[in-house]
Design a protein around this motif. Structure first.
Motif, PDB file in Angstrom:
ATOM      1  N   ILE A   1      35.979  45.856  30.507  1.00  0.00           N
ATOM      2  CA  ILE A   1      37.255  45.424  31.097  1.00  0.00           C
ATOM      3  C   ILE A   1      37.286  45.719  32.586  1.00  0.00           C
ATOM      4  O   ILE A   1      37.630  44.852  33.401  1.00  0.00           O
ATOM      5  N   LEU A   2      36.936  46.937  32.977  1.00  0.00           N
ATOM      6  CA  LEU A   2      37.026  47.302  34.390  1.00  0.00           C
ATOM      7  C   LEU A   2      36.074  46.475  35.246  1.00  0.00           C
ATOM      8  O   LEU A   2      36.474  45.905  36.282  1.00  0.00           O
ATOM      9  N   PHE A   3      34.810  46.383  34.851  1.00  0.00           N
ATOM     10  CA  PHE A   3      33.864  45.597  35.638  1.00  0.00           C
ATOM     11  C   PHE A   3      34.232  44.111  35.610  1.00  0.00           C
ATOM     12  O   PHE A   3      34.050  43.403  36.609  1.00  0.00           O
ATOM     13  N   GLY A   4      34.761  43.651  34.477  1.00  0.00           N
ATOM     14  CA  GLY A   4      35.210  42.266  34.411  1.00  0.00           C
ATOM     15  C   GLY A   4      36.361  42.008  35.361  1.00  0.00           C
ATOM     16  O   GLY A   4      36.414  40.956  36.022  1.00  0.00           O
ATOM     17  N   ASN A   5      37.304  42.941  35.446  1.00  0.00           N
ATOM     18  CA  ASN A   5      38.412  42.800  36.393  1.00  0.00           C
ATOM     19  C   ASN A   5      37.905  42.759  37.824  1.00  0.00           C
ATOM     20  O   ASN A   5      38.385  41.974  38.657  1.00  0.00           O
ATOM     21  N   TRP A   6      36.934  43.622  38.131  1.00  0.00           N
ATOM     22  CA  TRP A   6      36.405  43.665  39.503  1.00  0.00           C
ATOM     23  C   TRP A   6      35.695  42.349  39.851  1.00  0.00           C
ATOM     24  O   TRP A   6      35.908  41.779  40.924  1.00  0.00           O
ATOM     25  N   ILE A   7      34.867  41.856  38.930  1.00  0.00           N
ATOM     26  CA  ILE A   7      34.177  40.594  39.166  1.00  0.00           C
ATOM     27  C   ILE A   7      35.186  39.446  39.295  1.00  0.00           C
ATOM     28  O   ILE A   7      35.081  38.588  40.183  1.00  0.00           O
ATOM     29  N   ASN A   8      36.196  39.421  38.420  1.00  0.00           N
ATOM     30  CA  ASN A   8      37.173  38.342  38.449  1.00  0.00           C
ATOM     31  C   ASN A   8      37.964  38.328  39.753  1.00  0.00           C
ATOM     32  O   ASN A   8      38.131  37.271  40.382  1.00  0.00           O
ATOM     33  N   GLU A   9      38.429  39.499  40.193  1.00  0.00           N
ATOM     34  CA  GLU A   9      39.186  39.559  41.439  1.00  0.00           C
ATOM     35  C   GLU A   9      38.310  39.202  42.633  1.00  0.00           C
ATOM     36  O   GLU A   9      38.766  38.568  43.587  1.00  0.00           O
ATOM     37  N   THR A  10      37.056  39.622  42.576  1.00  0.00           N
ATOM     38  CA  THR A  10      36.129  39.260  43.649  1.00  0.00           C
ATOM     39  C   THR A  10      35.949  37.750  43.706  1.00  0.00           C
ATOM     40  O   THR A  10      36.029  37.127  44.775  1.00  0.00           O
ATOM     41  N   TYR A  11      35.741  37.140  42.541  1.00  0.00           N
ATOM     42  CA  TYR A  11      35.540  35.694  42.478  1.00  0.00           C
ATOM     43  C   TYR A  11      36.780  34.922  42.926  1.00  0.00           C
ATOM     44  O   TYR A  11      36.690  33.923  43.635  1.00  0.00           O
ATOM     45  N   GLN A  12      37.952  35.401  42.511  1.00  0.00           N
ATOM     46  CA  GLN A  12      39.192  34.689  42.817  1.00  0.00           C
ATOM     47  C   GLN A  12      39.520  34.711  44.300  1.00  0.00           C
ATOM     48  O   GLN A  12      40.207  33.814  44.804  1.00  0.00           O
ATOM     49  N   THR A  13      39.058  35.716  45.027  1.00  0.00           N
ATOM     50  CA  THR A  13      39.482  35.887  46.419  1.00  0.00           C
ATOM     51  C   THR A  13      38.377  35.681  47.440  1.00  0.00           C
ATOM     52  O   THR A  13      38.655  35.601  48.635  1.00  0.00           O
ATOM     53  N   THR A  14      37.127  35.603  47.006  1.00  0.00           N
ATOM     54  CA  THR A  14      36.035  35.445  47.967  1.00  0.00           C
ATOM     55  C   THR A  14      36.027  34.026  48.550  1.00  0.00           C
ATOM     56  O   THR A  14      36.423  33.066  47.872  1.00  0.00           O
ATOM     57  N   PRO A  15      35.621  33.856  49.800  1.00  0.00           N
ATOM     58  CA  PRO A  15      35.515  32.505  50.362  1.00  0.00           C
ATOM     59  C   PRO A  15      34.484  31.668  49.613  1.00  0.00           C
ATOM     60  O   PRO A  15      33.510  32.198  49.089  1.00  0.00           O
ATOM     61  N   PHE A  16      34.700  30.359  49.582  1.00  0.00           N
ATOM     62  CA  PHE A  16      33.731  29.502  48.918  1.00  0.00           C
ATOM     63  C   PHE A  16      32.401  29.528  49.670  1.00  0.00           C
ATOM     64  O   PHE A  16      31.338  29.512  49.056  1.00  0.00           O
ATOM     65  N   GLU A  17      32.466  29.539  50.991  1.00  0.00           N
ATOM     66  CA  GLU A  17      31.276  29.606  51.798  1.00  0.00           C
ATOM     67  C   GLU A  17      30.921  31.065  52.081  1.00  0.00           C
ATOM     68  O   GLU A  17      31.749  31.811  52.600  1.00  0.00           O
ATOM     69  N   LEU A  18      29.718  31.470  51.703  1.00  0.00           N
ATOM     70  CA  LEU A  18      29.303  32.856  51.926  1.00  0.00           C
ATOM     71  C   LEU A  18      29.430  33.262  53.389  1.00  0.00           C
ATOM     72  O   LEU A  18      29.782  34.397  53.707  1.00  0.00           O
ATOM     73  N   GLY A  19      29.169  32.323  54.290  1.00  0.00           N
ATOM     74  CA  GLY A  19      29.223  32.623  55.702  1.00  0.00           C
ATOM     75  C   GLY A  19      30.598  33.002  56.212  1.00  0.00           C
ATOM     76  O   GLY A  19      30.741  33.592  57.298  1.00  0.00           O
ATOM     77  N   ASP A  20      31.648  32.672  55.418  1.00  0.00           N
ATOM     78  CA  ASP A  20      33.020  33.000  55.829  1.00  0.00           C
ATOM     79  C   ASP A  20      33.433  34.404  55.437  1.00  0.00           C
ATOM     80  O   ASP A  20      34.520  34.860  55.810  1.00  0.00           O
TER      81      ASP A  20
END
Length: 302
Positions: free
Chosen positions: A279-298
């Motif tokens: 649950i904890l690692f899933g939450n961290w991955i999910n929040e990271t995915y939801q908020t990270t820029p689509f372009e890695l360079g951003d």
């Protein structure tokens, strides 16, 4: 979705035997999707065990995860073969020009030493600073969490009179937090450390929020939004027998509490934390995915 790791990484065979979906580089290239890119700075001496544990919890999430294994540039590991490091790990100096959605910094067996006496402390500080512009979110674990809090906030650690070892009940102090979503009010967490940081030492006005703590072993998880970081002092990634292995390695030094049935080290322990870790690692991955820029360079453009 699967986790993407090298075809010949030893962790691959272990994870496949457990039913974790693992993807090779060829298969990943055929998918029209941007995987979430996670760097693991592995400071533990037994790197193969740690990389397997982290890959397991990351591979249980519904996203495609590309795991990059990192090491300190000039530090020579005594417990992992040079061949393994050369094949699967990249020194940080080679990747510092790249961007990552997430960075995980593990613990290290240097807990009782002053931070400044650790041979790679200067480079680790540079990595923490680098993460602010090149990593979207960071998760630090055990000594890595103490190192990050000391670097960013000047928090001091305190050596314990004996090892804190065992599986301890922890209180969920922020059930509305996205990091704690799905975790119960009280949940089990493995603990294995010789030092601690204390709630009363946390500086005010820095936005630090205690997410979980134990009546017996103190602080467990801290949110550090100013640095896009979570700091976890304990080990929800541990296998069922990890604490038993540490007890055997230490030749019976400290019996893990609340771990062996009837405190009998010959009895097989029962894993009561596996779901909490997912649950904890899933939450961290999910929040990271939801908020990270689509372009890695951003990443890093705030």
């Amino acid at each position: 979705m699967p986790i993407r790791i090298a075809d010949s990484l030893p962790a691959r065979r272990t994870l496949e035997a457990e039913g974790v979906i693992v993807m090779g580089e060829t298969e990943a290239a055929r998918q029209d999707i941007r995987p979430i890119r996670i760097a693991l700075l592995n400071l533990m001496p037994d790197k193969i065990t740690t990389e397997t544990q982290i890959a397991r919890v990351l591979g249980a999430t519904p996203l495609q995860v590309e795991l990059e294994l990192l090491r300190i540039s000039d530090h020579v590991s005594k417990n992992t073969s040079a061949g393994h490091l050369a094949e699967f790990y990249r020194p940080w100096c080679e990747v510092k020009g790249e961007k990552f959605d997430g960075l995980i910094v593990t613990g290290a067996p240097v807990e009782t030493m002053p931070f400044e006496d650790v041979t790679y402390w200067d480079e680790l500080r540079r990595i923490f600073d680098w993460s602010q512009d090149n990593v979207h979110r960071t998760l630090s674990v055990c000594w890595g969490a103490m190192a990050a809090l000391h670097h960013f906030h000047g928090v001091e650690k305190h050596n314990l009179s004996g090892k804190a070892s065992g599986v301890f009940r922890h209180h969920n102090r922020a059930p509305a937090s996205p990091w704690m979503r799905g975790l119960p009010d009280v949940f089990d967490v493995p603990v294995s450390r010789w030092s601690e940081m204390r709630r009363e030492d946390l500086p005010e006005g820095r936005g630090l929020q205690v997410l979980a703590e134990s009546d017996e072993t103190g602080l467990c998880l801290i949110d550090d939004p100013a640095h896009n970081a979570l700091h976890m002092f304990n080990h929800l990634e541990y296998d069922t027998l990890t604490l038993a292995g540490e007890y055997a390695r230490d030749e019976g030094g400290y019996l893990p509490q609340h771990y062996f049935p009837s405190d009998d080290p010959k009895a097989h322990p029962v894993n009561t934390w596996r779901g909490n870790g997912h649950i904890l690692f899933g939450n961290w991955i999910n929040e990271t995915y939801q908020t990270t820029p689509f372009e890695l360079g951003d990443i890093g453009k705030r």
